[in-house]
Design a protein around this motif. Structure first.
Motif, short mmCIF file in Angstrom:
data_model
loop_
_atom_site.label_atom_id
_atom_site.label_comp_id
_atom_site.label_asym_id
_atom_site.label_seq_id
_atom_site.Cartn_x
_atom_site.Cartn_y
_atom_site.Cartn_z
N GLU A 3 0.84 -1.18 0.00
CA GLU A 3 0.00 0.00 0.00
C GLU A 3 0.88 1.24 0.00
OE1 GLU A 3 -3.87 -0.57 2.50
OE2 GLU A 3 -2.28 -1.64 3.56
N THR A 4 0.35 2.34 -0.49
CA THR A 4 1.10 3.59 -0.56
C THR A 4 0.27 4.73 -0.01
OG1 THR A 4 2.42 2.92 -2.48
CG2 THR A 4 2.16 5.27 -2.13
N TYR A 5 0.88 5.51 0.88
CA TYR A 5 0.20 6.71 1.37
C TYR A 5 0.45 7.83 0.37
CZ TYR A 5 -1.11 10.84 4.01
OH TYR A 5 -1.69 12.02 4.39
N LEU A 6 -0.62 8.46 -0.09
CA LEU A 6 -0.52 9.52 -1.09
C LEU A 6 -0.83 10.86 -0.42
CD1 LEU A 6 -2.36 7.77 -4.04
CD2 LEU A 6 0.09 7.97 -3.68
N PRO A 7 0.18 11.71 -0.23
CA PRO A 7 -0.07 13.02 0.38
C PRO A 7 -1.09 13.84 -0.38
CG PRO A 7 2.29 12.55 0.31
CD PRO A 7 1.60 11.49 -0.51
N SER A 8 -1.11 13.69 -1.71
CA SER A 8 -2.05 14.46 -2.52
C SER A 8 -3.50 14.10 -2.23
CB SER A 8 -1.75 14.25 -4.01
OG SER A 8 -1.80 12.88 -4.35
N LEU A 9 -3.75 12.89 -1.72
CA LEU A 9 -5.09 12.42 -1.41
C LEU A 9 -5.32 12.20 0.08
CD1 LEU A 9 -5.49 9.81 -4.31
CD2 LEU A 9 -6.38 12.14 -4.21
N ARG A 10 -4.23 12.30 0.84
CA ARG A 10 -4.29 12.06 2.30
C ARG A 10 -4.93 10.71 2.61
NH1 ARG A 10 -5.99 18.05 4.72
NH2 ARG A 10 -4.17 19.15 3.90
N THR A 11 -4.61 9.73 1.80
CA THR A 11 -5.21 8.41 1.91
C THR A 11 -4.18 7.35 1.51
OG1 THR A 11 -7.36 9.33 1.27
CG2 THR A 11 -7.14 6.94 1.18
N THR A 12 -4.31 6.17 2.10
CA THR A 12 -3.46 5.04 1.73
C THR A 12 -4.22 4.12 0.79
OG1 THR A 12 -2.24 5.12 3.82
CG2 THR A 12 -2.18 3.05 2.60
#
Length: 459
Positions: A19-28
């Protein structure tokens, strides 16, 4: 009507789904192939899963209950080009677009092989029935444990749960639309016996034939949303036009909030240097490709999976310097390594061609990695990207070199390259990762020219 997508290979069980945490979406989000994801979802254990597209994130931004339901799920699957574009704002290239219309049939195909059954819940009256009939026709051996529409038959939660549990279903697909299906699953999934529960949006409408899918070439161009907009302009115009714009604007705002002056400066340096190099060195690119093709059959470009920042795999590009079956011969030459430690290097590697020896000594073979830099997968300066097989046997402290993007050049490259042992290389990379600055990068770029001219350690 055919629903089954092209599947990306046999199931690949993984201990932990990436899984990847995406700062642009504030979601993993799940960042794995279709096969890896399916293998994990069908493995023993209870899981609640949702698909996340641009519309889902828009609803999430204004509906706290929905946001809480989404964030309490076990896995969130990336769905659509909007999510992929938002991920790229922070230089994340998601492994796969796990859109429900393609992913669910692939999941059910594997479930059928395992003898697992599925319960279809949602859609207008008759939709679940038609979807079940079509799926059974398309997927041999698929067991439909039950079906129920999302209108009159969806009024009583206790009755629905009792029916699902009595059916013995292993998988429950809930198609009540966003946000209703996620709220329903958050509220009721703990009481459902099925191990896998999923919110699937309009998927049953597609499977039932209520909605026509775009032609394959439209889907390949990642323009299926345009096709859908043309089919239902009144209903979807606000979602796809205004909604996608607001989604990407919000993602850009989140991204800007995570940027530092140093990260912006590093990216500007990468883009400036790599763009200039691509233009200035284009004649060398052409001549090298021609020389490789003249000497030996096969492609001039060689691609290989390497491990990037935070352990993310990516496809690294190089000019081919070896025979075309070099990877198959690797085990035969491992004992000839001139280098201490994990990483293999050999001056007398018999797989290297004559042109290959020249472009290795002059580092021309690395030039195509300029494209990796432009894609955001690498930097001009950084630790060299390692092979997955090397990372698998890293000592614990060596993982510190994965905290920064890999580079075309770096401390190791200007200090002797293959003449430097593995342990010493790790210490160099760790020191660089902890003290990286623009000035240091500029110094290392300058020192690279001297290293290339001397050819020290290049083989």
């Amino acid at each position: 009507m055919t629903y089954l997508p092209t599947f990306d290979g046999p199931l690949t069980p993984v201990d932990t789904l990436r899984e990847t945490y995406l700062p642009s979406l504030r979601t993993t989000l799940v960042d794995a192939t279709t096969s890896e994801t399916i293998a994990t979802l069908l493995a023993p254990g209870r899981r609640r899963v949702n698909f996340m597209n641009a519309h889902c994130f828009n609803v999430m931004a204004r509906n706290r209950q929905y946001a809480a339901a989404v964030n309490s799920s076990d896995f969130l699957l990336p769905d659509g080009i909007g999510v992929a574009l938002a991920a790229k704002m922070t230089c994340h290239n998601l492994t796969a677009n796990l859109n429900g219309t393609d992913f669910i049939p692939a999941l059910l195909k594997e479930a059928a092989k395992m003898g697992k059954s599925v319960y279809l819940f949602g859609g207008t009256p008759g939709t679940a029935i038609k979807a079940a009939d079509n799926l059974i026709h398309e997927i041999p051996g698929l067991q439909i444990a039950g079906k129920r529409d999302g209108f009159a038959q969806a009024q009583n939660d206790a009755e629905i749960i009792a029916d699902i549990n009595a059916s013995g279903a292993d998988i429950v697909l809930v198609a009540l639309g966003v946000p209703m299906q996620e709220l329903w699953l958050q509220r009721n999934a703990p009481y459902i016996d099925a191990e896998l529960t999923m919110g699937v949006g309009a998927a049953l409408d597609f499977f039932a034939g209520n909605v026509t899918r775009a032609p394959a070439w439209v889907r390949k161009a990642k323009c299926e949303w345009v096709w859908r907009l043309a089919q239902e302009p009144r209903r979807l115009a606000k979602r796809y036009l205004q909604g996608n714009f607001s989604f990407l604007a919000r993602a850009a705002k989140h991204t800007a909030g995570t940027l530092t002056a140093a990260s912006v400066a590093n990216r500007i340096l990468d883009i400036t240097v790599s763009t200039a190099a691509l233009v200035l060195l284009s004649p060398i690119f052409a001549l090298t490709a021609l020389a490789i093709k003249i000497e030996s059959k096969g492609p001039a470009i060689f691609t290989q999976t390497r491990v990037g920042k935070n352990g993310r795999p990516f496809t690294m590009i190089k000019f081919r310097s070896m025979v075309t079956n070099a990877e198959a011969l690797r085990d035969d030459v491992l004992a000839q390594s001139d280098r201490e430690g994990i990483c293999f290097k050999s001056k007398s590697d018999p797989r290297i061609t004559r042109v290959g020896r020249f472009i290795r000594r002059t580092s021309i073979d690395e030039l195509p990695q300029i494209l990796n830099v432009l894609r955001g997968q690498m930097s001009i300066v950084g630790p060299r990207p390692a092979l997955p097989s090397e990372v698998d046997v890293y000592p614990k402290h060596a993982f510190g070199r994965l905290t920064v993007k890999p580079g075309i050049t770096g401390v190791w490259q200007v200090s002797g390259r293959a003449d430097v042992g593995f342990d010493q290389m790790i210490e160099m990379d760790l020191a660089y990762a902890s003290s990286r600055t623009i000035l240091l990068d500029l110094i290392l770029i300058g020192m690279t020219f001297r290293a290339v001219l001397s050819g020290r350690g290049a083989h």
